[in-house]
Motif scaffolding. Structure first.
Motif, PDB file in Angstrom:
ATOM      1  N   CYS A   7       0.821  -1.217   0.000  1.00 21.59           N
ATOM      2  CA  CYS A   7       0.000   0.000   0.000  1.00 21.59           C
ATOM      3  C   CYS A   7       0.845   1.252   0.000  1.00 21.59           C
ATOM      4  O   CYS A   7       1.948   1.264   0.532  1.00 21.59           O
ATOM      5  CB  CYS A   7      -0.857   0.060   1.267  1.00 21.59           C
ATOM      6  SG  CYS A   7      -2.120  -1.163   1.314  1.00 21.59           S
ATOM      7  N   ARG A   8       0.248   2.286  -0.538  1.00 23.55           N
ATOM      8  CA  ARG A   8       0.776   3.631  -0.325  1.00 23.55           C
ATOM      9  C   ARG A   8       0.132   4.128   0.960  1.00 23.55           C
ATOM     10  O   ARG A   8      -1.091   4.059   1.119  1.00 23.55           O
ATOM     11  CB  ARG A   8       0.426   4.537  -1.481  1.00 23.55           C
ATOM     12  CG  ARG A   8       0.933   5.924  -1.235  1.00 23.55           C
ATOM     13  CD  ARG A   8       0.667   6.838  -2.371  1.00 23.55           C
ATOM     14  NE  ARG A   8       1.206   8.134  -1.984  1.00 23.55           N
ATOM     15  CZ  ARG A   8       1.722   8.974  -2.825  1.00 23.55           C
ATOM     16  NH1 ARG A   8       1.762   8.686  -4.092  1.00 23.55           N
ATOM     17  NH2 ARG A   8       2.192  10.115  -2.399  1.00 23.55           N
ATOM     18  N   ARG A  16      -3.933   3.444  -0.124  1.00 23.33           N
ATOM     19  CA  ARG A  16      -4.136   3.092  -1.531  1.00 23.33           C
ATOM     20  C   ARG A  16      -3.304   1.845  -1.857  1.00 23.33           C
ATOM     21  O   ARG A  16      -2.077   1.889  -1.816  1.00 23.33           O
ATOM     22  CB  ARG A  16      -3.716   4.241  -2.414  1.00 23.33           C
ATOM     23  CG  ARG A  16      -3.912   3.969  -3.886  1.00 23.33           C
ATOM     24  CD  ARG A  16      -3.592   5.204  -4.701  1.00 23.33           C
ATOM     25  NE  ARG A  16      -3.728   4.944  -6.108  1.00 23.33           N
ATOM     26  CZ  ARG A  16      -4.881   4.993  -6.759  1.00 23.33           C
ATOM     27  NH1 ARG A  16      -5.984   5.271  -6.130  1.00 23.33           N
ATOM     28  NH2 ARG A  16      -4.923   4.752  -8.049  1.00 23.33           N
ATOM     29  N   PRO A  17      -3.955   0.737  -2.206  1.00 15.51           N
ATOM     30  CA  PRO A  17      -3.189  -0.462  -2.585  1.00 15.51           C
ATOM     31  C   PRO A  17      -2.503  -0.258  -3.931  1.00 15.51           C
ATOM     32  O   PRO A  17      -3.081   0.336  -4.848  1.00 15.51           O
ATOM     33  CB  PRO A  17      -4.255  -1.555  -2.659  1.00 15.51           C
ATOM     34  CG  PRO A  17      -5.550  -0.847  -2.858  1.00 15.51           C
ATOM     35  CD  PRO A  17      -5.397   0.506  -2.240  1.00 15.51           C
ATOM     36  N   GLU A  28      -0.005  -6.005 -10.028  1.00 22.81           N
ATOM     37  CA  GLU A  28      -0.029  -4.566  -9.807  1.00 22.81           C
ATOM     38  C   GLU A  28      -1.437  -4.037  -9.998  1.00 22.81           C
ATOM     39  O   GLU A  28      -2.150  -4.450 -10.921  1.00 22.81           O
ATOM     40  CB  GLU A  28       0.932  -3.867 -10.766  1.00 22.81           C
ATOM     41  CG  GLU A  28       2.379  -4.159 -10.439  1.00 22.81           C
ATOM     42  CD  GLU A  28       3.342  -3.293 -11.224  1.00 22.81           C
ATOM     43  OE1 GLU A  28       2.916  -2.270 -11.805  1.00 22.81           O
ATOM     44  OE2 GLU A  28       4.526  -3.644 -11.258  1.00 22.81           O
ATOM     45  N   VAL A  29      -1.825  -3.123  -9.129  1.00 22.58           N
ATOM     46  CA  VAL A  29      -3.132  -2.479  -9.228  1.00 22.58           C
ATOM     47  C   VAL A  29      -3.058  -1.430 -10.335  1.00 22.58           C
ATOM     48  O   VAL A  29      -2.244  -0.509 -10.272  1.00 22.58           O
ATOM     49  CB  VAL A  29      -3.535  -1.835  -7.880  1.00 22.58           C
ATOM     50  CG1 VAL A  29      -4.798  -1.010  -8.027  1.00 22.58           C
ATOM     51  CG2 VAL A  29      -3.694  -2.913  -6.811  1.00 22.58           C
ATOM     52  N   GLN A  30      -3.883  -1.582 -11.352  1.00 16.74           N
ATOM     53  CA  GLN A  30      -3.931  -0.614 -12.447  1.00 16.74           C
ATOM     54  C   GLN A  30      -4.827   0.569 -12.095  1.00 16.74           C
ATOM     55  O   GLN A  30      -4.553   1.694 -12.468  1.00 16.74           O
ATOM     56  CB  GLN A  30      -4.433  -1.284 -13.727  1.00 16.74           C
ATOM     57  CG  GLN A  30      -3.507  -2.369 -14.225  1.00 16.74           C
ATOM     58  CD  GLN A  30      -2.124  -1.840 -14.565  1.00 16.74           C
ATOM     59  OE1 GLN A  30      -1.983  -0.881 -15.310  1.00 16.74           O
ATOM     60  NE2 GLN A  30      -1.107  -2.461 -14.002  1.00 16.74           N
ATOM     61  N   ALA A  31      -5.929   0.280 -11.374  1.00 13.62           N
ATOM     62  CA  ALA A  31      -6.870   1.341 -10.987  1.00 13.62           C
ATOM     63  C   ALA A  31      -7.649   0.920  -9.754  1.00 13.62           C
ATOM     64  O   ALA A  31      -7.956  -0.256  -9.572  1.00 13.62           O
ATOM     65  CB  ALA A  31      -7.842   1.626 -12.124  1.00 13.62           C
ATOM     66  N   VAL A  32      -7.939   1.900  -8.901  1.00 14.12           N
ATOM     67  CA  VAL A  32      -8.869   1.696  -7.793  1.00 14.12           C
ATOM     68  C   VAL A  32     -10.230   2.146  -8.307  1.00 14.12           C
ATOM     69  O   VAL A  32     -10.443   3.321  -8.595  1.00 14.12           O
ATOM     70  CB  VAL A  32      -8.457   2.489  -6.538  1.00 14.12           C
ATOM     71  CG1 VAL A  32      -9.506   2.336  -5.442  1.00 14.12           C
ATOM     72  CG2 VAL A  32      -7.094   2.034  -6.040  1.00 14.12           C
ATOM     73  N   LEU A  45     -12.150  -1.886  -4.382  1.00 16.89           N
ATOM     74  CA  LEU A  45     -12.391  -2.647  -5.599  1.00 16.89           C
ATOM     75  C   LEU A  45     -11.334  -2.173  -6.585  1.00 16.89           C
ATOM     76  O   LEU A  45     -11.266  -0.977  -6.902  1.00 16.89           O
ATOM     77  CB  LEU A  45     -13.795  -2.407  -6.138  1.00 16.89           C
ATOM     78  CG  LEU A  45     -14.148  -3.180  -7.408  1.00 16.89           C
ATOM     79  CD1 LEU A  45     -14.014  -4.683  -7.189  1.00 16.89           C
ATOM     80  CD2 LEU A  45     -15.547  -2.834  -7.870  1.00 16.89           C
ATOM     81  N   VAL A  46     -10.476  -3.104  -7.020  1.00 13.16           N
ATOM     82  CA  VAL A  46      -9.347  -2.733  -7.867  1.00 13.16           C
ATOM     83  C   VAL A  46      -9.344  -3.557  -9.153  1.00 13.16           C
ATOM     84  O   VAL A  46      -9.910  -4.646  -9.209  1.00 13.16           O
ATOM     85  CB  VAL A  46      -8.000  -2.920  -7.125  1.00 13.16           C
ATOM     86  CG1 VAL A  46      -7.951  -2.080  -5.859  1.00 13.16           C
ATOM     87  CG2 VAL A  46      -7.730  -4.379  -6.818  1.00 13.16           C
ATOM     88  N   SER A  47      -8.679  -3.019 -10.168  1.00 13.50           N
ATOM     89  CA  SER A  47      -8.501  -3.773 -11.409  1.00 13.50           C
ATOM     90  C   SER A  47      -7.015  -3.995 -11.642  1.00 13.50           C
ATOM     91  O   SER A  47      -6.174  -3.178 -11.259  1.00 13.50           O
ATOM     92  CB  SER A  47      -9.132  -3.041 -12.586  1.00 13.50           C
ATOM     93  OG  SER A  47      -8.473  -1.831 -12.827  1.00 13.50           O
TER      94      SER A  47
END
Length: 76
Positions: A7-8, A16-17, A28-32, A45-47
């Motif tokens: 996380c950040r 923020r993951p 890697e999380v592309q978008a939250v 919910l992440v993509s």
């Protein structure tokens, strides 16, 4: 099973993951997509580009993460 989430965290933990481990693969999380809080903890919910969408839940009282895959709308 202990879930691993990176996380950040500026002024508090789990802001923020940015990445997580799923089935021994670092994603890697592309978008939250969404973020909300419940009595259980913080939900994200992440993509990802590699494996689709996931829900990451941080339970603050037990300091544990839960990772759940979310089915894509195309397959539903």
């Amino acid at each position: 099973m202990d879930a691993s989430v990176e996380c950040r965290s500026d002024w508090e933990y789990a802001q923020r993951p940015v990445a997580f481990t799923w089935q021994e693969q670092r994603l890697e999380v592309q978008a939250v997509i969404a973020e909300y809080r419940t009595p259980a903890g913080i939900h994200f919910l992440v993509s990802t580009s590699e494996a689709g969408d996931f829900e990451l839940v941080y339970h603050e009282h037990s300091d544990q993460w839960i990772i759940q895959p979310k089915p894509s709308k195309e397959s539903a």
